[in-house]
Design a protein around this motif. Structure first.
Motif, PDB file in Angstrom:
ATOM      1  N   LEU A   1       0.822  -1.209   0.000  1.00 17.32           N
ATOM      2  CA  LEU A   1       0.000   0.000   0.000  1.00 17.32           C
ATOM      3  C   LEU A   1       0.857   1.261   0.000  1.00 17.32           C
ATOM      4  N   GLN A   2       1.973   1.215   0.700  1.00 21.06           N
ATOM      5  CA  GLN A   2       2.856   2.374   0.757  1.00 21.06           C
ATOM      6  C   GLN A   2       3.389   2.724  -0.627  1.00 21.06           C
ATOM      7  N   LEU A   3       3.660   1.702  -1.421  1.00 19.66           N
ATOM      8  CA  LEU A   3       4.186   1.932  -2.760  1.00 19.66           C
ATOM      9  C   LEU A   3       3.088   2.302  -3.758  1.00 19.66           C
ATOM     10  N   CYS A   4       1.839   2.033  -3.417  1.00 24.59           N
ATOM     11  CA  CYS A   4       0.723   2.324  -4.329  1.00 24.59           C
ATOM     12  C   CYS A   4       0.100   3.697  -4.094  1.00 24.59           C
ATOM     13  N   LEU A   5      -0.002   4.100  -2.845  1.00 27.77           N
ATOM     14  CA  LEU A   5      -0.724   5.324  -2.517  1.00 27.77           C
ATOM     15  C   LEU A   5       0.073   6.567  -2.907  1.00 27.77           C
ATOM     16  N   SER A   6      -0.614   7.556  -3.432  1.00 25.98           N
ATOM     17  CA  SER A   6       0.052   8.811  -3.788  1.00 25.98           C
ATOM     18  C   SER A   6       0.515   9.556  -2.544  1.00 25.98           C
ATOM     19  N   ASN A   7      -0.174   9.327  -1.432  1.00 28.45           N
ATOM     20  CA  ASN A   7       0.218   9.919  -0.152  1.00 28.45           C
ATOM     21  C   ASN A   7       0.306   8.807   0.890  1.00 28.45           C
ATOM     22  N   PRO A   8       1.453   8.130   0.984  1.00 28.48           N
ATOM     23  CA  PRO A   8       1.577   6.986   1.896  1.00 28.48           C
ATOM     24  C   PRO A   8       1.344   7.323   3.362  1.00 28.48           C
ATOM     25  N   SER A   9       1.462   8.606   3.735  1.00 30.91           N
ATOM     26  CA  SER A   9       1.239   8.972   5.138  1.00 30.91           C
ATOM     27  C   SER A   9      -0.196   8.698   5.566  1.00 30.91           C
ATOM     28  N   LEU A  10      -1.081   8.474   4.595  1.00 31.87           N
ATOM     29  CA  LEU A  10      -2.469   8.126   4.897  1.00 31.87           C
ATOM     30  C   LEU A  10      -2.546   6.867   5.763  1.00 31.87           C
ATOM     31  N   LEU A  11      -1.568   5.990   5.612  1.00 27.28           N
ATOM     32  CA  LEU A  11      -1.570   4.724   6.354  1.00 27.28           C
ATOM     33  C   LEU A  11      -1.416   4.931   7.857  1.00 27.28           C
ATOM     34  N   SER A  12      -0.854   6.064   8.248  1.00 28.88           N
ATOM     35  CA  SER A  12      -0.655   6.320   9.678  1.00 28.88           C
ATOM     36  C   SER A  12      -1.966   6.595  10.403  1.00 28.88           C
ATOM     37  N   LYS A  13      -3.039   6.783   9.656  1.00 28.87           N
ATOM     38  CA  LYS A  13      -4.348   7.032  10.263  1.00 28.87           C
ATOM     39  C   LYS A  13      -4.943   5.771  10.884  1.00 28.87           C
ATOM     40  N   PHE A  14      -4.380   4.625  10.540  1.00 35.21           N
ATOM     41  CA  PHE A  14      -4.983   3.362  10.955  1.00 35.21           C
ATOM     42  C   PHE A  14      -4.159   2.670  12.037  1.00 35.21           C
ATOM     43  N   ASN A  15      -4.846   1.910  12.856  1.00 36.22           N
ATOM     44  CA  ASN A  15      -4.206   1.162  13.933  1.00 36.22           C
ATOM     45  C   ASN A  15      -3.694  -0.165  13.392  1.00 36.22           C
ATOM     46  N   TRP A  16      -2.385  -0.260  13.200  1.00 33.65           N
ATOM     47  CA  TRP A  16      -1.809  -1.457  12.592  1.00 33.65           C
ATOM     48  C   TRP A  16      -1.637  -2.602  13.582  1.00 33.65           C
ATOM     49  N   GLU A  17      -2.079  -2.383  14.818  1.00 32.91           N
ATOM     50  CA  GLU A  17      -2.170  -3.483  15.773  1.00 32.91           C
ATOM     51  C   GLU A  17      -3.511  -4.203  15.641  1.00 32.91           C
ATOM     52  N   ASN A  18      -4.412  -3.607  14.867  1.00 34.73           N
ATOM     53  CA  ASN A  18      -5.737  -4.184  14.666  1.00 34.73           C
ATOM     54  C   ASN A  18      -5.648  -5.396  13.742  1.00 34.73           C
ATOM     55  N   TYR A  19      -6.772  -6.104  13.577  1.00 39.38           N
ATOM     56  CA  TYR A  19      -6.808  -7.232  12.655  1.00 39.38           C
ATOM     57  C   TYR A  19      -6.652  -6.743  11.218  1.00 39.38           C
ATOM     58  N   LYS A  20      -5.960  -7.540  10.420  1.00 38.31           N
ATOM     59  CA  LYS A  20      -5.671  -7.167   9.033  1.00 38.31           C
ATOM     60  C   LYS A  20      -6.939  -6.856   8.253  1.00 38.31           C
ATOM     61  N   ARG A  21      -7.944  -7.686   8.379  1.00 38.96           N
ATOM     62  CA  ARG A  21      -9.174  -7.487   7.611  1.00 38.96           C
ATOM     63  C   ARG A  21      -9.857  -6.170   7.980  1.00 38.96           C
ATOM     64  N   GLN A  22      -9.777  -5.785   9.243  1.00 40.17           N
ATOM     65  CA  GLN A  22     -10.380  -4.519   9.659  1.00 40.17           C
ATOM     66  C   GLN A  22      -9.605  -3.334   9.090  1.00 40.17           C
ATOM     67  N   ILE A  23      -8.279  -3.444   9.080  1.00 34.97           N
ATOM     68  CA  ILE A  23      -7.452  -2.376   8.511  1.00 34.97           C
ATOM     69  C   ILE A  23      -7.791  -2.184   7.038  1.00 34.97           C
ATOM     70  N   VAL A  24      -7.852  -3.290   6.302  1.00 32.03           N
ATOM     71  CA  VAL A  24      -8.172  -3.228   4.875  1.00 32.03           C
ATOM     72  C   VAL A  24      -9.551  -2.614   4.662  1.00 32.03           C
ATOM     73  N   SER A  25     -10.518  -3.054   5.444  1.00 29.57           N
ATOM     74  CA  SER A  25     -11.881  -2.542   5.297  1.00 29.57           C
ATOM     75  C   SER A  25     -11.942  -1.043   5.563  1.00 29.57           C
ATOM     76  N   ASP A  26     -11.277  -0.601   6.626  1.00 25.48           N
ATOM     77  CA  ASP A  26     -11.292   0.823   6.970  1.00 25.48           C
ATOM     78  C   ASP A  26     -10.619   1.668   5.890  1.00 25.48           C
ATOM     79  N   LEU A  27      -9.492   1.181   5.370  1.00 29.17           N
ATOM     80  CA  LEU A  27      -8.767   1.938   4.347  1.00 29.17           C
ATOM     81  C   LEU A  27      -9.578   2.051   3.062  1.00 29.17           C
TER      82      LEU A  27
END
Length: 307
Positions: A31-57
């Motif tokens: 995702l970091q390599l795909c997104l035009s603004n990779p800092s967007l990923l910092s909005k999400f809790n990466w300790e959460n379950y993977k499926r929830q992170i994907v759904s939220d993003l």
């Protein structure tokens, strides 16, 4: 792909991301390599379950199509290009995971009409490269400066003092970044760590490191640089230039998951100096390939051979 993904396509996209990227580190790197603004990923809790992170993003991106349609298209495009699922075979019940990932990608392809998107993106890439090549041909001052930089580089090939050669290489790369309007910054120290330079391209900040030594750059060198990159903001990637290349085990270790660096060698640099490809196009091709395959070391010669 239209202005909006259908609800079915949104579900297929989420399933494809979860199925193809089993580990969160791999998912985040993609995702970091795909997104035009990779800092967007910092909005999400990466300790959460993977499926929830994907759904939220994906819900966030879909919720603002005018703002994020480019990112959605990019993610779909890169996913639909994936044909190799060997990384899943090594896991427990790997065969089942491979089949699940393959089925998810197939469904996504059918829903987002990737062939049209792929053709459009390929046309845009070729057009951008043609424009860059024409700009370089027509701009006498740029070509003269590029030749001047090339001659400085060639004069270092026989230099016996490795430290002086390395210092001069840093200055050469600074001038090359400046020539291609990449807003370069010279080498600096930060809390005891030495960074050879930095530049910016299309909203992403890059740290830069260069080595000119007889030995191949090894796993330890790449690990040290990766650590520097990972301590910076989310939208930061790294470019490591090793004139004489990299060890096989070093490359393998740092593209296994969560990679945040891209590798260049002396052959890549000469391709730029000889006007076979401009530096920006070279870097974007490397970044795109890394996002698509996880391979952080695609040389210019491999690019040409793949055509």
């Amino acid at each position: 792909m239209g202005k909006q993904l259908s609800p079915t396509a949104v579900m297929a996209l989420k399933e494809a991301l979860c199925s193809v990227y089993w580990y969160k580190s791999d998912l985040r790197s993609f995702l970091q390599l795909c997104l035009s603004n990779p800092s967007l990923l910092s909005k999400f809790n990466w300790e959460n379950y993977k499926r929830q992170i994907v759904s939220d993003l994906i819900d966030l991106l879909v919720g603002s199509p005018d703002k994020y349609i480019g990112d959605l298209t990019k993610i779909c495009y890169e996913l639909c290009k994936i044909k190799d699922f060997n990384h899943l075979k090594q896991l427990d019940d790997g065969t089942s995971k491979v089949e699940r990932a393959r089925a998810a990608i197939l469904q996504l392809r059918q829903l987002v009409e990737p062939h049209q998107d792929i053709k459009r993106e390929q046309d845009e890439i070729e057009k951008r490269q043609e424009i860059a090549a024409k700009k370089l041909r027509d701009n006498v001052a740029v070509r003269q400066k590029l030749e001047e930089i090339r001659m400085r580089y060639m004069s270092l090939i026989g230099a016996s003092n490795a430290q002086t050669r390395g210092f001069e290489l840093e200055k050469i790369m600074y001038d090359l970044f400046e020539l291609f309007d990449l807003d370069p910054k010279a080498s600096f120290k930060n809390l005891g760590e030495q960074v050879d330079g930095a530049f910016a391209l299309e909203g992403t900040d890059y740290l830069f490191e260069a080595k000119w030594q007889k030995e191949l750059v090894n796993k330890a060198d790449l690990a040290a640089f990766s650590d520097k990159v990972r301590t910076k903001l989310e939208n930061t990637l790294g470019v490591f230039l090793s004139i004489n290349g990299f060890s096989t085990d070093g490359v393998a270790a740092h593209q296994a998951g969560g990679a945040s660096i891209i590798l260049m060698d002396g052959g890549d640099l000469m391709a730029v100096f000889e006007e076979r490809i401009d530096f920006v196009s070279l870097l974007l091709r490397k970044k795109r390939y890394a996002a698509q395959t996880g391979n952080i070391y695609l040389s210019y010669f491999q690019m040409v051979a793949a055509k």
